[in-house]
Design an enzyme around this catalytic site. Structure first.
Site, short mmCIF file in Angstrom:
data_model
loop_
_atom_site.label_atom_id
_atom_site.label_comp_id
_atom_site.label_asym_id
_atom_site.label_seq_id
_atom_site.Cartn_x
_atom_site.Cartn_y
_atom_site.Cartn_z
N PRO A 110 35.88 -18.02 20.31
CA PRO A 110 35.20 -17.05 21.39
C PRO A 110 34.98 -15.64 20.80
O PRO A 110 35.44 -15.20 19.96
CB PRO A 110 36.68 -16.82 22.06
CG PRO A 110 37.60 -17.84 21.81
CD PRO A 110 37.23 -18.30 20.41
N GLU A 111 33.53 -15.39 21.27
CA GLU A 111 33.07 -14.00 20.72
C GLU A 111 33.35 -13.21 21.82
O GLU A 111 34.04 -13.41 23.05
CB GLU A 111 31.61 -14.26 20.23
CG GLU A 111 31.62 -15.25 19.09
CD GLU A 111 30.09 -15.48 18.82
OE1 GLU A 111 29.32 -14.70 18.87
OE2 GLU A 111 29.83 -16.57 18.67
#
Length: 274
Positions: A2-3
């Site tokens: 996840p960014e």
DNA sequence: CAAGACTCCTGACGGC
DNA sequence: TGCCGTCAGGAGTCTT
């Protein structure tokens, strides 16, 4: 995995389900998922606390607690957060019992994710850079000029800018028409404006699509996949035609990370053979 | 200071 | 079917 857009999506969806709730008990199934303090102090310090707020800083999620401390976490590659009465989580590493018979589960196949209980946010995050959604060209230009680094590894460096990862750096550089190997100090003021805007727009569009999903891992807490992978310009598209110009997207390795670039939209800097 | 190698972990996938 | 190598959305540490 996840960014920033994925963490933002998670925070937005979990906020109404978590704020105001109490953490009754904590079960740690993988000790190294707890970065600090000790597992014992982590569990004891959280028991009985109320969640006052849920927010994001870079790629970290932050649960502000009623005693002034905060539960801060990073999902790294495969971390997830799920809330439910009986969440279906085969890879649960830390389980929080909430009031009303529900649970908050931190699951993480690869075990790289970390949780911390801290009195001050920076004890968990370290010294990280500004938020990319508020990035301005003048600041970016000065900051790039102050370093002598290749653009891609610099934009991935969380102490420079907090929140971009491999996908959104590649996408933003393509949108800005800049090559990942370009030297930061050679970026002009005009190019810095373009890059700042490209980063803001890429992230905003990704958040609107609830992030990117292309394997079984990332799902919104509601269980949906994101949709931004359908809008990728270059990421994961090596060998396929650029949607802007038709040239063949190339895949190279920069700083040990797979890197995707359109040779026509993102001309290689001097001395780099495309 | 910058950059590359290596590490922490597990699962999916392609090739043989 | 099974085994092996490779790769993955991250980031810290150590060396060059």
């Amino acid at each position: 995995m996840p960014e920033l857009p994925e963490v933002e999506t998670i925070v937005r969806q979990l906020r109404p389900r978590l704020v105001g709730r109490r953490l009754l008990r904590v079960e740690v199934r993988w000790a190294r998922s707890i970065a600090r303090p000790s597992v014992r102090k982590f569990c004891d310090g959280l028991a009985g606390r109320r969640i006052d707020a849920l927010r994001r800083r870079g790629k970290f999620f932050v649960l502000d607690l009623d005693d002034g401390c905060a539960l801060v976490g990073h999902l790294r590659m495969t971390g997830r957060l799920v809330v439910g009465r009986r969440p279906d989580e085969a890879f649960a590493r830390v389980v929080f019992e909430l009031d009303r018979g529900e649970r908050l589960v931190f699951s993480d196949v690869r075990k790289f994710g970390r949780l911390a209980l801290v009195a001050r946010l920076d004890e968990a995050t370290g010294d990280i850079g500004p938020e990319p959604l508020e990035l301005q060209g003048d600041w970016l230009h000065a900051a790039l000029a102050a370093r002598r680094r290749r653009l891609k590894p610099l934009l991935l460096d969380q102490s420079f800018l907090a929140g971009l990862g491999n996908i959104y750096v590649d996408e933003s550089l393509h949108r800005a028409g800049l090559h990942p190997l370009r030297s930061s100090e050679r970026v002009t003021r005009r190019q810095a404006d373009t890059l700042a805007r490209a980063i803001r727009e890429t992230l905003t569009n990704a958040i609107a699509a609830e992030g990117s999903s292309f394997d079984t891992f990332y799902r919104t807490p509601e269980g949906r996949p994101g949709a931004f992978q359908d809008e990728f310009a270059v990421y994961g598209r090596g060998g396929r035609p650029c949607r802007s110009c038709g040239a063949t997207i190339r895949r190279l390795v920069v700083g040990q990370r797979g890197t995707h670039v359109c040779p026509k939209c993102q001309p290689a800097p001097r001395g780099v053979r495309p």
